[in-house]
Every structure is written in structure tokens, then in C-alpha cells.
Design a protein around this motif. Structure first.
Motif, PDB file in Angstrom:
ATOM      1  N   GLN A  21     -45.246 -53.058  31.024  1.00 55.85           N
ATOM      2  CA  GLN A  21     -45.389 -51.667  31.466  1.00 55.85           C
ATOM      3  C   GLN A  21     -44.826 -51.492  32.869  1.00 55.85           C
ATOM      4  O   GLN A  21     -44.998 -52.352  33.731  1.00 55.85           O
ATOM      5  N   CYS A  22     -44.156 -50.358  33.043  1.00 53.87           N
ATOM      6  CA  CYS A  22     -43.634 -49.981  34.353  1.00 53.87           C
ATOM      7  C   CYS A  22     -43.643 -48.459  34.450  1.00 53.87           C
ATOM      8  O   CYS A  22     -43.842 -47.775  33.447  1.00 53.87           O
ATOM      9  N   LEU A  23     -43.440 -47.951  35.630  1.00 51.52           N
ATOM     10  CA  LEU A  23     -43.318 -46.496  35.787  1.00 51.52           C
ATOM     11  C   LEU A  23     -42.001 -46.048  35.172  1.00 51.52           C
ATOM     12  O   LEU A  23     -40.989 -46.758  35.279  1.00 51.52           O
ATOM     13  N   PRO A  24     -41.993 -44.885  34.524  1.00 48.58           N
ATOM     14  CA  PRO A  24     -40.755 -44.407  33.883  1.00 48.58           C
ATOM     15  C   PRO A  24     -39.550 -44.365  34.819  1.00 48.58           C
ATOM     16  O   PRO A  24     -38.425 -44.630  34.379  1.00 48.58           O
ATOM     17  N   LYS A  25     -39.768 -44.098  36.099  1.00 55.41           N
ATOM     18  CA  LYS A  25     -38.632 -44.016  37.026  1.00 55.41           C
ATOM     19  C   LYS A  25     -37.949 -45.374  37.231  1.00 55.41           C
ATOM     20  O   LYS A  25     -36.811 -45.436  37.673  1.00 55.41           O
ATOM     21  N   TYR A  26     -38.649 -46.474  36.909  1.00 52.48           N
ATOM     22  CA  TYR A  26     -38.071 -47.816  37.036  1.00 52.48           C
ATOM     23  C   TYR A  26     -37.691 -48.427  35.692  1.00 52.48           C
ATOM     24  O   TYR A  26     -37.277 -49.583  35.629  1.00 52.48           O
ATOM     25  N   LEU A  27     -37.810 -47.667  34.629  1.00 53.16           N
ATOM     26  CA  LEU A  27     -37.616 -48.202  33.284  1.00 53.16           C
ATOM     27  C   LEU A  27     -36.245 -48.849  33.085  1.00 53.16           C
ATOM     28  O   LEU A  27     -36.154 -49.980  32.597  1.00 53.16           O
ATOM     29  N   ASP A  28     -35.183 -48.170  33.458  1.00 49.31           N
ATOM     30  CA  ASP A  28     -33.837 -48.721  33.255  1.00 49.31           C
ATOM     31  C   ASP A  28     -33.659 -50.042  33.996  1.00 49.31           C
ATOM     32  O   ASP A  28     -33.103 -51.002  33.448  1.00 49.31           O
ATOM     33  N   GLU A  29     -34.167 -50.104  35.219  1.00 50.89           N
ATOM     34  CA  GLU A  29     -34.043 -51.317  36.021  1.00 50.89           C
ATOM     35  C   GLU A  29     -34.841 -52.478  35.401  1.00 50.89           C
ATOM     36  O   GLU A  29     -34.352 -53.608  35.298  1.00 50.89           O
ATOM     37  N   VAL A  30     -36.066 -52.189  34.942  1.00 49.53           N
ATOM     38  CA  VAL A  30     -36.910 -53.227  34.337  1.00 49.53           C
ATOM     39  C   VAL A  30     -36.300 -53.694  33.019  1.00 49.53           C
ATOM     40  O   VAL A  30     -36.230 -54.893  32.750  1.00 49.53           O
ATOM     41  N   VAL A  31     -35.843 -52.760  32.186  1.00 53.15           N
ATOM     42  CA  VAL A  31     -35.221 -53.130  30.913  1.00 53.15           C
ATOM     43  C   VAL A  31     -34.002 -54.015  31.160  1.00 53.15           C
ATOM     44  O   VAL A  31     -33.818 -55.041  30.485  1.00 53.15           O
ATOM     45  N   GLU A  32     -33.185 -53.666  32.117  1.00 51.31           N
ATOM     46  CA  GLU A  32     -32.002 -54.463  32.433  1.00 51.31           C
ATOM     47  C   GLU A  32     -32.399 -55.869  32.890  1.00 51.31           C
ATOM     48  O   GLU A  32     -31.794 -56.869  32.471  1.00 51.31           O
ATOM     49  N   SER A  33     -33.432 -55.961  33.726  1.00 50.93           N
ATOM     50  CA  SER A  33     -33.912 -57.273  34.178  1.00 50.93           C
ATOM     51  C   SER A  33     -34.414 -58.102  33.005  1.00 50.93           C
ATOM     52  O   SER A  33     -34.147 -59.305  32.911  1.00 50.93           O
ATOM     53  N   LEU A  34     -35.160 -57.468  32.101  1.00 47.53           N
ATOM     54  CA  LEU A  34     -35.690 -58.183  30.934  1.00 47.53           C
ATOM     55  C   LEU A  34     -34.566 -58.650  30.013  1.00 47.53           C
ATOM     56  O   LEU A  34     -34.608 -59.753  29.475  1.00 47.53           O
ATOM     57  N   LYS A  35     -33.554 -57.810  29.838  1.00 47.97           N
ATOM     58  CA  LYS A  35     -32.423 -58.187  28.984  1.00 47.97           C
ATOM     59  C   LYS A  35     -31.647 -59.366  29.568  1.00 47.97           C
ATOM     60  O   LYS A  35     -31.044 -60.140  28.831  1.00 47.97           O
ATOM     61  N   ASN A  36     -31.678 -59.495  30.899  1.00 49.17           N
ATOM     62  CA  ASN A  36     -30.893 -60.534  31.566  1.00 49.17           C
ATOM     63  C   ASN A  36     -31.668 -61.815  31.850  1.00 49.17           C
ATOM     64  O   ASN A  36     -31.075 -62.782  32.327  1.00 49.17           O
ATOM     65  N   THR A  37     -32.957 -61.835  31.588  1.00 46.09           N
ATOM     66  CA  THR A  37     -33.720 -63.055  31.849  1.00 46.09           C
ATOM     67  C   THR A  37     -33.746 -63.940  30.605  1.00 46.09           C
ATOM     68  O   THR A  37     -33.910 -63.446  29.497  1.00 46.09           O
ATOM     69  N   PRO A  38     -33.573 -65.242  30.797  1.00 44.98           N
ATOM     70  CA  PRO A  38     -33.605 -66.155  29.643  1.00 44.98           C
ATOM     71  C   PRO A  38     -35.026 -66.396  29.111  1.00 44.98           C
ATOM     72  O   PRO A  38     -35.183 -66.983  28.050  1.00 44.98           O
ATOM     73  N   GLU A  39     -36.038 -65.925  29.821  1.00 44.85           N
ATOM     74  CA  GLU A  39     -37.426 -66.167  29.415  1.00 44.85           C
ATOM     75  C   GLU A  39     -37.889 -65.336  28.231  1.00 44.85           C
ATOM     76  O   GLU A  39     -38.920 -65.628  27.648  1.00 44.85           O
ATOM     77  N   CYS A  40     -37.154 -64.281  27.876  1.00 51.44           N
ATOM     78  CA  CYS A  40     -37.641 -63.406  26.805  1.00 51.44           C
ATOM     79  C   CYS A  40     -36.494 -62.791  26.015  1.00 51.44           C
ATOM     80  O   CYS A  40     -35.335 -62.864  26.414  1.00 51.44           O
ATOM     81  N   ASP A  41     -36.875 -62.167  24.903  1.00 49.71           N
ATOM     82  CA  ASP A  41     -35.948 -61.369  24.098  1.00 49.71           C
ATOM     83  C   ASP A  41     -36.440 -59.933  24.124  1.00 49.71           C
ATOM     84  O   ASP A  41     -37.596 -59.658  23.779  1.00 49.71           O
ATOM     85  N   TYR A  42     -35.575 -59.029  24.551  1.00 49.79           N
ATOM     86  CA  TYR A  42     -35.896 -57.599  24.596  1.00 49.79           C
ATOM     87  C   TYR A  42     -35.753 -57.016  23.190  1.00 49.79           C
ATOM     88  O   TYR A  42     -34.843 -57.365  22.448  1.00 49.79           O
ATOM     89  N   HIS A  43     -36.688 -56.099  22.834  1.00 49.52           N
ATOM     90  CA  HIS A  43     -36.610 -55.457  21.516  1.00 49.52           C
ATOM     91  C   HIS A  43     -36.461 -53.946  21.609  1.00 49.52           C
ATOM     92  O   HIS A  43     -35.521 -53.399  21.067  1.00 49.52           O
ATOM     93  N   PHE A  44     -37.374 -53.263  22.290  1.00 51.46           N
ATOM     94  CA  PHE A  44     -37.223 -51.816  22.467  1.00 51.46           C
ATOM     95  C   PHE A  44     -38.194 -51.320  23.534  1.00 51.46           C
ATOM     96  O   PHE A  44     -39.035 -52.066  24.027  1.00 51.46           O
ATOM     97  N   HIS A  45     -38.021 -50.044  23.892  1.00 51.53           N
ATOM     98  CA  HIS A  45     -38.889 -49.417  24.895  1.00 51.53           C
ATOM     99  C   HIS A  45     -39.056 -47.944  24.564  1.00 51.53           C
ATOM    100  O   HIS A  45     -38.335 -47.391  23.732  1.00 51.53           O
ATOM    101  N   ASP A  46     -40.024 -47.302  25.225  1.00 55.46           N
ATOM    102  CA  ASP A  46     -40.190 -45.852  25.086  1.00 55.46           C
ATOM    103  C   ASP A  46     -40.049 -45.193  26.456  1.00 55.46           C
ATOM    104  O   ASP A  46     -39.928 -45.879  27.475  1.00 55.46           O
ATOM    105  N   GLU A  47     -40.056 -43.884  26.462  1.00 56.33           N
ATOM    106  CA  GLU A  47     -39.845 -43.129  27.702  1.00 56.33           C
ATOM    107  C   GLU A  47     -41.047 -43.193  28.646  1.00 56.33           C
ATOM    108  O   GLU A  47     -40.951 -42.822  29.809  1.00 56.33           O
ATOM    109  N   LYS A  48     -42.181 -43.704  28.174  1.00 62.69           N
ATOM    110  CA  LYS A  48     -43.386 -43.802  29.008  1.00 62.69           C
ATOM    111  C   LYS A  48     -43.413 -45.062  29.862  1.00 62.69           C
ATOM    112  O   LYS A  48     -44.327 -45.266  30.643  1.00 62.69           O
TER     113      LYS A  48
END
Length: 138
Positions: A21-48
Motif C-alpha cells: 500500500q502507498c498513497l495514490p500520488k506515489y503509485l507510479d513511483e512505487v509500481v516502477e520500483s516493485l517492477k524493477n526489484t528482483p525480490e518480487c513479481d508485480y501483478h497489478f494495482h488499483d487507483e487507491k
């Protein structure tokens, strides 16, 4: 239930789902970080600001290390494991439970001091690995 996959070495791999969970204003930045980290696999997110990822590990310790890395990503408010599954660890712990007496010997003794009875019931506040080791010693 989360799936178990086999690693290249033939060992079972734990697969766990995490809600980040993150604030919506930081969503794009957090999603990008998650997509680029080898520790996890990103699947999807919502606008919240909720993001669904999975982590894999050869045991709980490895998964917890990865979870801590995710929790440290800037602007992450929370990263909570929702489902975790490990067939090998489950089998191991089920064997301990099946081999244990239903009522601990101590509770059947006539002269037991109640101060010597240890309550292990609140798993939310326990380190599950230490708890499992305690069960093995009993």
C-alpha cells in the motif's frame, strides 16, 4: 492457496502474495520500483494505491528478507503477506503436531505450579520460526 513450484535444484519453493500500500500520488513511483526489484513479481494495482505482488523463497526466512526489502521501498506504507504456502514446512510441522500428545504431560501432573505453564496461543505476536522450534523441543 498459493502454489508451490520446484526450483532448478528440485527443492520446493514457497510462493506468497503480498499487498503493498502507498498513497495514490506515489503509485507510479512505487509500481516502477516493485517492477524493477528482483525480490518480487508485480501483478497489478488499483487507483487507491494497492499493489499485488508475489515473492518466492526456499523458506520463510528468505521470504521475510524479501518482504523487508519491499517494506523499505520509498513511499511504501505497508507490505502485508496475505497468503503463504510451503508444502515441506507444512508437512514438517504437521508431523510435530501429530506426534505430540493432545494434552501436554505437564497439565496432567498433580503438583504442577501454574507459573511453570507457558501459553503459546497468540500466533500474531510470535515469531513463527521460534514458535515451531519450541514445539519441536516439547
Amino acid at each position: 492457496m498459493t502454489p508451490i513450484i520446484k526450483s532448478k535444484q528440485g527443492c520446493s519453493m514457497n510462493v506468497s502474495s503480498i499487498v503493498v500500500q502507498c498513497l495514490p500520488k506515489y503509485l507510479d513511483e512505487v509500481v516502477e520500483s516493485l517492477k524493477n526489484t528482483p525480490e518480487c513479481d508485480y501483478h497489478f494495482h488499483d487507483e487507491k494505491g494497492r499493489v499485488i505482488i508475489t515473492i518466492e523463497g526456499e523458506g520463510v526466512s528468505e521470504e521475510l528478507k524479501k518482504l523487508h526489502v519491499i517494506e523499505e521501498i520509498p513511499h511504501v506504507i505497508a507490505a502485508d503477506m496475505q497468503m503463504a504456502y510451503s508444502e515441506d514446512e507444512l508437512d514438517e510441522h504437521m508431523q510435530i503436531i501429530n506426534d505430540a500428545e493432545v494434552v501436554p504431560k505437564m497439565l496432567n501432573e498433580e503438583n504442577v505450579d501454574v507459573r511453570d505453564i507457558v501459553y503459546n496461543g497468540d500466533l500474531k505476536k510470535k515469531d513463527l520460526e521460534i514458535f515451531a522450534e519450541t514445539l519441536k523441543r516439547q
